[in-house]
Design an enzyme around this catalytic site. Structure first.
Site, PDB file in Angstrom:
ATOM      1  N   VAL A  15       0.871  -1.180   0.000  1.00 49.28           N
ATOM      2  CA  VAL A  15       0.000   0.000   0.000  1.00 49.28           C
ATOM      3  C   VAL A  15       0.901   1.220   0.000  1.00 49.28           C
ATOM      4  O   VAL A  15       1.962   1.222   0.623  1.00 49.28           O
ATOM      5  CB  VAL A  15      -0.955   0.059   1.216  1.00 49.28           C
ATOM      6  CG1 VAL A  15      -2.036  -0.996   1.128  1.00 49.28           C
ATOM      7  CG2 VAL A  15      -0.188  -0.024   2.516  1.00 49.28           C
ATOM      8  N   SER A  16       0.484   2.246  -0.721  1.00 46.27           N
ATOM      9  CA  SER A  16       1.191   3.527  -0.651  1.00 46.27           C
ATOM     10  C   SER A  16       0.540   4.348   0.439  1.00 46.27           C
ATOM     11  O   SER A  16      -0.536   4.026   0.939  1.00 46.27           O
ATOM     12  CB  SER A  16       1.116   4.257  -1.995  1.00 46.27           C
ATOM     13  OG  SER A  16      -0.219   4.588  -2.297  1.00 46.27           O
ATOM     14  N   THR A  17       1.172   5.442   0.823  1.00 48.06           N
ATOM     15  CA  THR A  17       0.654   6.268   1.918  1.00 48.06           C
ATOM     16  C   THR A  17      -0.750   6.768   1.627  1.00 48.06           C
ATOM     17  O   THR A  17      -1.620   6.763   2.486  1.00 48.06           O
ATOM     18  CB  THR A  17       1.598   7.475   2.148  1.00 48.06           C
ATOM     19  OG1 THR A  17       2.913   6.985   2.375  1.00 48.06           O
ATOM     20  CG2 THR A  17       1.149   8.281   3.340  1.00 48.06           C
TER      21      THR A  17
END
Length: 483
Positions: A15-17
Site C-alpha cells: 500500500v502507498s501512503t
C-alpha cells in the site's frame, strides 16, 4: 542450493501512503484474499509474505520487493501472488522486466483479481495488455494533474507549501514580515558582507534564529533560498523532475515562469548580483575561515598555484606564505615569503589601488563590464522569446486562451524593449564610475575590518573587491579586482 526442501509460494502486498485510508486496499485485506486463494487451490507448501507498507509503485526500490527478488534468484520461490497487477508495479517497462526475471527462474506470477497465470501464453498476453492499460491510465492522470496545476500557476496560485518569508491567503502568497526581514538579511550578508552559505547558516544558528518548522539553518537551506526566484515575485513551477529516483533540475525551457505573480521581498538588482556570484567558482570553506588575511587569495607569481601558510625558523618560528606547487609537488622554485611582510605590502597596495588605475586599466575594465552586461541583456531577451514560444505551444494544445497568449506577447515585447534600452545605456563612463565608487567606499572599511571583525567576516568583505592577489616578488603584488 536452497535451504528449504520445497520451493515456497510468495505473496506480495503493498500500500502507498495515500491508499492506506482507502477501503479495499489495506494490507490485511490483501493478505486475507491471497491466503484464501491458496487454500482454495489446495496448495500446501509454505507461504511466505513480503509486505511493503507505505511505498509507491512508481519504481522498484522497495525493501520487501528487493528481498523477494533476491529469494527468487536464490531459487526458493515457485509462485508469486498479488491481489492486483498494480501492487507489483504501475510501469509497463518494470513489469516486463520482472516477468522476464520470473520466467528465467521458473516462477509463475498470479494475480487473483485479473484471473491469470503467467505459466500460460494467454496469461502472459493478458498481463502485458493490462500493464499497458495501467501505464496509459497513469499517464492520463499525470497529464490531467499537470494541466490543472499549469492553469493554477498561470493564475498566480501557489501550488505547494508556502516558502519561508511568506504565508498563504486563499492560495496566494502574502509577505510574512518577521521572516521576510530574515530573508532580506540573508541576501544582505551574501551581497554586502561577502559571507558564504556556511557562514550565514552558522551566524543565524548562533543567534538562535530558526528556519522552517523551527529547524536549524544549513548550508543547503541558505543556498536554496538564495537561488529561489520566489523572492523577486516570480512564480517558477515545473523546475524539478521528480519522476526519477534522483530528483533533477529540468531545463529552463520547460519551466513555467510567471513574473510579478506575488509581492517581492528582494529587488531585481540584488537578485541579479546574487545569481552572478553563485555561478562563480566557490572558494573552499577552509580558505574562507583561515586565520590568515590572504589565505585562499594569494597566488604564486611564477606558476599560478595557491600560496598557503607554513612555518619557518628555529627556535623562534614565524609564518611564511609558501607556493603549494613547491611544497606538495616540487614543480616550482618560488621561495617562501614572510607572512607579516606580504600582508603589509598588501595593505599598502589597497591604499594605493585607486591611484594606480591608469587609462589602460580603465579601458580593460570598461570593456569587461560592457561585455558582461551585453551577455546578460542578450540572455534575458532570449529567455523572453523562449517563454513566449512555450505559450504559443500551450495555446496550440488548447491549454490557455487567446487573451493569455496576447498578454504573454505583450510581456515579451516589453522585456525586449527594456533590454534594448539597457543595451544603449551600457556606456563606459558608467561602468568605470561604478568601479571607482566601489573602491573608494570600501577601501578604508576593509582595512579597518581586519582590526575589529572576526577574520572570517573581514576576509568576506575583502573578497567583495579583490578576486585574487598575485605575489611576483619582494614588494611586488598584483591585485586583481573582483568586478
Amino acid at each position: 542450493m536452497s535451504d528449504f526442501p520445497l520451493k515456497r509460494i510468495a505473496i506480495y502486498c503493498r500500500v502507498s501512503t495515500d491508499e492506506q485510508a482507502k477501503e479495499g486496499v489495506s494490507l490485511e485485506e490483501q493478505r486475507t484474499r491471497l491466503q484464501a486463494y491458496c487454500r482454495a487451490m489446495g496448495w500446501t507448501v509454505e507461504i511466505v509474505e513480503f509486505i511493503d507498507d507505505g511505498y509507491s509503485a512508481k519504481n522498484l526500490n522497495r525493501p520487501a520487493l528487493n528481498s523477494l527478488l533476491q529469494q527468487i534468484k536464490n531459487g526458493d520461490i515457485a509462485k508469486l501472488m498479488v491481489t492486483k497487477l498494480d501492487r507489483l508495479s504501475r510501469r509497463l517497462l518494470d513489469l516486463l522486466q520482472l516477468i522476464e526475471l520470473f520466467h528465467q527462474y521458473s516462477v509463475s506470477f498470479i494475480s487473483t483479481s485479473e484471473s491469470f497465470d503467467t505459466d500460460t501464453p494467454s496469461g502472459r498476453l493478458t498481463l502485458q495488455v493490462l500493464g499497458a492499460v495501467a501505464e496509459f491510465e497513469r499517464e492520463r492522470i499525470r497529464e490531467r494533474v499537470f494541466d490543472n496545476m499549469l492553469h493554477a500557476a498561470k493564475t498566480g496560485k501557489w501550488l505547494t507549501q508556502h516558502p519561508y518569508g511568506y504565508r498563504l491567503d486563499e492560495k496566494k502568497l502574502v509577505i510574512f514580515e518577521p521572516e521576510a526581514e530574515i530573508v532580506k538579511r540573508i541576501f544582505h550578508m551574501f551581497v554586502n558582507e561577502g559571507l558564504g552559505y556556511y557562514s550565514i547558516a552558522k551566524k543565524l544558528n548562533e543567534e538562535g534564529i530558526p528556519s522552517r518548522q523551527n529547524k536549524e539553518w544549513s548550508l543547503r537551506s541558505v543556498k536554496l533560498m538564495l537561488a529561489n526566484p520566489v523572492y523577486i515575485g516570480t512564480l517558477a513551477w515545473n523546475r524539478i523532475d521528480s519522476s526519477k529516483k534522483k530528483r533533477e533540475s529540468k531545463d529552463e525551457n520547460e519551466w513555467i515562469v510567471i513574473p510579478n505573480a506575488h509581492p517581492a521581498i528582494i529587488d531585481q538588482d540584488t537578485w541579479d548580483i546574487v545569481q552572478e556570484r553563485m555561478n562563480k567558482p566557490q572558494v573552499p570553506s577552509r580558505a574562507k575561515t583561515s586565520p590568515h588575511i590572504l589565505g585562499g587569495l594569494l597566488k604564486c607569481g611564477k606558476c599560478g598555484a595557491s600560496m598557503s601558510i607554513d612555518w619557518s625558523g628555529w627556535p623562534k618560528r614565524h609564518r611564511v606564505y609558501r607556493c603549494s606547487a613547491y611544497k606538495n609537488k616540487g614543480t616550482c622554485d618560488s621561495k617562501p615569503y614572510r607572512a607579516d611582510d606580504v600582508e603589509t605590502w598588501f595593505k599598502k597596495g589597497i591604499m594605493e589601488l585607486i591611484d594606480s588605475i591608469d587609462t589602460t586599466c580603465h579601458e580593460v575594465t570598461i570593456q569587461k563590464v560592457q561585455k558582461e552586461n551585453k551577455e546578460k541583456i542578450e540572455q534575458k531577451m532570449k529567455h523572453a522569446k523562449e517563454r513566449y514560444s512555450r505559450q504559443v505551444e500551450a495555446y496550440t494544445a488548447g491549454l490557455i486562451e487567446l487573451n493569455d497568449l496576447a498578454k504573454e506577447k505583450e510581456k515579451m515585447e516589453q522585456s525586449i524593449l527594456e533590454a534594448q534600452k539597457r543595451m544603449e545605456t551600457n556606456d563606459s563612463s558608467h561602468a568605470y564610475s561604478e568601479l571607482e565608487t566601489k573602491l573608494n567606499t570600501q577601501e578604508m572599511t576593509i582595512l579597518e575590518s581586519f582590526a575589529i571583525l572576526p577574520i572570517e567576516e573581514a576576509k568576506a568583505r575583502l573578497r567583495l573587491i579583490v578576486d585574487k592577489v598575485v605575489l611576483h616578488g619582494e614588494e611586488n603584488l598584483e591585485l586583481v579586482i573582483a568586478i
